[in-house]
Design a protein around this motif. Sequence first.
Motif, PDB file in Angstrom:
ATOM      1  N   LYS A  26       0.853  -1.185   0.000  1.00 21.92           N
ATOM      2  CA  LYS A  26       0.000   0.000   0.000  1.00 21.92           C
ATOM      3  C   LYS A  26       0.888   1.234   0.000  1.00 21.92           C
ATOM      4  O   LYS A  26       1.868   1.312   0.736  1.00 21.92           O
ATOM      5  N   VAL A  27       0.533   2.180  -0.839  1.00 18.77           N
ATOM      6  CA  VAL A  27       1.299   3.411  -0.933  1.00 18.77           C
ATOM      7  C   VAL A  27       0.504   4.524  -0.269  1.00 18.77           C
ATOM      8  O   VAL A  27      -0.675   4.720  -0.572  1.00 18.77           O
ATOM      9  N   ASP A  28       1.149   5.228   0.628  1.00 19.99           N
ATOM     10  CA  ASP A  28       0.514   6.359   1.291  1.00 19.99           C
ATOM     11  C   ASP A  28       0.326   7.469   0.264  1.00 19.99           C
ATOM     12  O   ASP A  28       1.299   7.890  -0.376  1.00 19.99           O
ATOM     13  N   PRO A  29      -0.913   7.962   0.074  1.00 19.96           N
ATOM     14  CA  PRO A  29      -1.157   8.992  -0.933  1.00 19.96           C
ATOM     15  C   PRO A  29      -0.324  10.259  -0.716  1.00 19.96           C
ATOM     16  O   PRO A  29       0.113  10.884  -1.680  1.00 19.96           O
ATOM     17  N   GLU A  30      -0.086  10.615   0.533  1.00 21.56           N
ATOM     18  CA  GLU A  30       0.714  11.812   0.811  1.00 21.56           C
ATOM     19  C   GLU A  30       2.168  11.619   0.392  1.00 21.56           C
ATOM     20  O   GLU A  30       2.796  12.531  -0.132  1.00 21.56           O
ATOM     21  N   VAL A  31       2.694  10.421   0.627  1.00 24.15           N
ATOM     22  CA  VAL A  31       4.080  10.133   0.224  1.00 24.15           C
ATOM     23  C   VAL A  31       4.179  10.165  -1.301  1.00 24.15           C
ATOM     24  O   VAL A  31       5.116  10.754  -1.863  1.00 24.15           O
ATOM     25  N   LEU A  32       3.203   9.564  -1.969  1.00 24.16           N
ATOM     26  CA  LEU A  32       3.181   9.560  -3.427  1.00 24.16           C
ATOM     27  C   LEU A  32       3.078  10.988  -3.962  1.00 24.16           C
ATOM     28  O   LEU A  32       3.786  11.367  -4.892  1.00 24.16           O
ATOM     29  N   ARG A  33       2.227  11.776  -3.349  1.00 28.51           N
ATOM     30  CA  ARG A  33       2.040  13.173  -3.765  1.00 28.51           C
ATOM     31  C   ARG A  33       3.340  13.966  -3.598  1.00 28.51           C
ATOM     32  O   ARG A  33       3.710  14.758  -4.469  1.00 28.51           O
ATOM     33  N   GLU A  34       4.044  13.745  -2.498  1.00 35.87           N
ATOM     34  CA  GLU A  34       5.323  14.419  -2.277  1.00 35.87           C
ATOM     35  C   GLU A  34       6.349  14.023  -3.338  1.00 35.87           C
ATOM     36  O   GLU A  34       7.112  14.867  -3.811  1.00 35.87           O
ATOM     37  N   LYS A  35       6.355  12.741  -3.711  1.00 38.11           N
ATOM     38  CA  LYS A  35       7.279  12.280  -4.750  1.00 38.11           C
ATOM     39  C   LYS A  35       6.968  12.964  -6.080  1.00 38.11           C
ATOM     40  O   LYS A  35       7.876  13.376  -6.807  1.00 38.11           O
ATOM     41  N   ILE A  36       5.675  13.075  -6.387  1.00 38.56           N
ATOM     42  CA  ILE A  36       5.271  13.712  -7.642  1.00 38.56           C
ATOM     43  C   ILE A  36       5.669  15.181  -7.646  1.00 38.56           C
ATOM     44  O   ILE A  36       6.202  15.690  -8.631  1.00 38.56           O
ATOM     45  N   ILE A  37       5.442  15.864  -6.528  1.00 40.58           N
ATOM     46  CA  ILE A  37       5.807  17.284  -6.446  1.00 40.58           C
ATOM     47  C   ILE A  37       7.318  17.456  -6.590  1.00 40.58           C
ATOM     48  O   ILE A  37       7.788  18.361  -7.282  1.00 40.58           O
ATOM     49  N   THR A  38       8.085  16.576  -5.974  1.00 37.15           N
ATOM     50  CA  THR A  38       9.545  16.639  -6.094  1.00 37.15           C
ATOM     51  C   THR A  38       9.963  16.460  -7.556  1.00 37.15           C
ATOM     52  O   THR A  38      10.823  17.191  -8.056  1.00 37.15           O
ATOM     53  N   LYS A  39       9.339  15.481  -8.243  1.00 33.22           N
ATOM     54  CA  LYS A  39       9.649  15.268  -9.663  1.00 33.22           C
ATOM     55  C   LYS A  39       9.255  16.487 -10.490  1.00 33.22           C
ATOM     56  O   LYS A  39       9.987  16.909 -11.379  1.00 33.22           O
ATOM     57  N   LYS A  40       8.065  17.039 -10.193  1.00 31.92           N
ATOM     58  CA  LYS A  40       7.611  18.220 -10.929  1.00 31.92           C
ATOM     59  C   LYS A  40       8.588  19.377 -10.749  1.00 31.92           C
ATOM     60  O   LYS A  40       8.903  20.084 -11.700  1.00 31.92           O
ATOM     61  N   LYS A  41       9.052  19.574  -9.521  1.00 31.23           N
ATOM     62  CA  LYS A  41       9.991  20.671  -9.261  1.00 31.23           C
ATOM     63  C   LYS A  41      11.254  20.515 -10.107  1.00 31.23           C
ATOM     64  O   LYS A  41      11.723  21.479 -10.712  1.00 31.23           O
ATOM     65  N   ALA A  42      11.773  19.324 -10.148  1.00 24.56           N
ATOM     66  CA  ALA A  42      12.985  19.081 -10.932  1.00 24.56           C
ATOM     67  C   ALA A  42      12.720  19.302 -12.424  1.00 24.56           C
ATOM     68  O   ALA A  42      13.512  19.961 -13.115  1.00 24.56           O
ATOM     69  N   ILE A  43      11.591  18.775 -12.890  1.00 27.23           N
ATOM     70  CA  ILE A  43      11.259  18.901 -14.316  1.00 27.23           C
ATOM     71  C   ILE A  43      11.019  20.360 -14.689  1.00 27.23           C
ATOM     72  O   ILE A  43      11.554  20.857 -15.682  1.00 27.23           O
ATOM     73  N   TYR A  44      10.208  21.064 -13.893  1.00 30.69           N
ATOM     74  CA  TYR A  44       9.895  22.457 -14.214  1.00 30.69           C
ATOM     75  C   TYR A  44      11.123  23.355 -14.120  1.00 30.69           C
ATOM     76  O   TYR A  44      11.299  24.248 -14.944  1.00 30.69           O
ATOM     77  N   THR A  45      11.943  23.136 -13.109  1.00 28.67           N
ATOM     78  CA  THR A  45      13.144  23.957 -12.965  1.00 28.67           C
ATOM     79  C   THR A  45      14.021  23.807 -14.203  1.00 28.67           C
ATOM     80  O   THR A  45      14.540  24.793 -14.730  1.00 28.67           O
ATOM     81  N   GLU A  46      14.134  22.579 -14.688  1.00 28.47           N
ATOM     82  CA  GLU A  46      14.961  22.324 -15.870  1.00 28.47           C
ATOM     83  C   GLU A  46      14.282  22.832 -17.144  1.00 28.47           C
ATOM     84  O   GLU A  46      14.872  23.584 -17.915  1.00 28.47           O
ATOM     85  N   ARG A  47      13.045  22.421 -17.369  1.00 22.94           N
ATOM     86  CA  ARG A  47      12.375  22.743 -18.633  1.00 22.94           C
ATOM     87  C   ARG A  47      12.010  24.221 -18.760  1.00 22.94           C
ATOM     88  O   ARG A  47      11.987  24.750 -19.870  1.00 22.94           O
ATOM     89  N   LEU A  48      11.705  24.877 -17.649  1.00 15.72           N
ATOM     90  CA  LEU A  48      11.358  26.299 -17.701  1.00 15.72           C
ATOM     91  C   LEU A  48      12.582  27.192 -17.561  1.00 15.72           C
ATOM     92  O   LEU A  48      12.489  28.406 -17.687  1.00 15.72           O
ATOM     93  N   GLU A  49      13.719  26.562 -17.264  1.00 22.11           N
ATOM     94  CA  GLU A  49      14.979  27.283 -17.064  1.00 22.11           C
ATOM     95  C   GLU A  49      14.796  28.403 -16.033  1.00 22.11           C
ATOM     96  O   GLU A  49      15.115  29.568 -16.274  1.00 22.11           O
ATOM     97  N   LEU A  50      14.262  28.011 -14.866  1.00 14.30           N
ATOM     98  CA  LEU A  50      14.014  28.974 -13.798  1.00 14.30           C
ATOM     99  C   LEU A  50      15.324  29.425 -13.161  1.00 14.30           C
ATOM    100  O   LEU A  50      16.180  28.598 -12.848  1.00 14.30           O
ATOM    101  N   THR A  51      15.440  30.723 -12.968  1.00 11.38           N
ATOM    102  CA  THR A  51      16.588  31.243 -12.242  1.00 11.38           C
ATOM    103  C   THR A  51      16.322  31.046 -10.748  1.00 11.38           C
ATOM    104  O   THR A  51      15.198  30.730 -10.343  1.00 11.38           O
ATOM    105  N   LYS A  52      17.347  31.267  -9.949  1.00 13.91           N
ATOM    106  CA  LYS A  52      17.178  31.109  -8.498  1.00 13.91           C
ATOM    107  C   LYS A  52      16.150  32.104  -7.972  1.00 13.91           C
ATOM    108  O   LYS A  52      15.297  31.765  -7.153  1.00 13.91           O
ATOM    109  N   LYS A  53      16.202  33.324  -8.457  1.00 15.58           N
ATOM    110  CA  LYS A  53      15.275  34.372  -8.031  1.00 15.58           C
ATOM    111  C   LYS A  53      13.832  34.008  -8.429  1.00 15.58           C
ATOM    112  O   LYS A  53      12.906  34.161  -7.627  1.00 15.58           O
ATOM    113  N   GLU A  54      13.659  33.523  -9.649  1.00 17.04           N
ATOM    114  CA  GLU A  54      12.326  33.110 -10.113  1.00 17.04           C
ATOM    115  C   GLU A  54      11.810  31.939  -9.291  1.00 17.04           C
ATOM    116  O   GLU A  54      10.633  31.910  -8.905  1.00 17.04           O
ATOM    117  N   SER A  55      12.685  30.987  -9.005  1.00 11.31           N
ATOM    118  CA  SER A  55      12.295  29.806  -8.224  1.00 11.31           C
ATOM    119  C   SER A  55      11.800  30.188  -6.837  1.00 11.31           C
ATOM    120  O   SER A  55      10.800  29.651  -6.368  1.00 11.31           O
TER     121      SER A  55
END
Length: 157
Positions: A26-55
Motif C-alpha cells: 500500500k502506498v501512502d497517498p501523501e508520500v506519493l504526492r510528495e514524490k510527484i511534487i519533487t519530480k515536478k519541481k525538478a522537471i519544471y526547474t529544468e524545462r522552464l529554465e528557472l533562475t534562483k530568483k524566479e524559483s
Amino acid sequence: MKRVIISCLLAVMVSVGAFAQEQRPKVDPEVLREKIITKKKAIYTERLELTKKESEKFWPIYEKYDAELFQLKAKQREANHKMRNLKQSKEDAALAEECLNICLSTEEQINALTKDYIEQFKAVLPVQKVAKLMMEEKKIMRELTKCKKNKGKQCPK
C-alpha cells in the motif's frame, strides 16, 4: 501409496504458492504526492529554465495552486467513481444528476483557479515561461497517467 499421496500434496502446495498473486504494498497517498511534487519541481526547474530568483518566488505560489487543484480534482474523481457504479434505477438517476453537476461545477472551479493562478504566475515569471508551464503541466499529467496505466513503466524521471 503413501508416497504418491505425499507427492501429490507436495505438488499441490508448491503450485498454490506459484500461482499466488504478489501483493503490491500500500502506498501512502501523501508520500506519493510528495514524490510527484519533487519530480515536478525538478522537471519544471529544468524545462522552464528557472533562475534562483524566479524559483524563490514561483514555488510557494505553485505549491498553493497544486494543493488547491488536487483538492478539486479529488472531488471530481469521487463523483466520477460514484457514476461508474450507477445502475438504471430511479434512485440512481438522482445520484447521476448530482454527480454530473458536481463534475461540471468542479470543472468550472478548476478553470477559474487556473485563470487566477496564471495571473499570479505572470507576476513572478515572464509570460513565455507561464505559457510553457501550462503546456508542461498537461504533458506531465499525460506522462503520469500513462505511467499509472503501464504500472510504473515509462514514468517521467
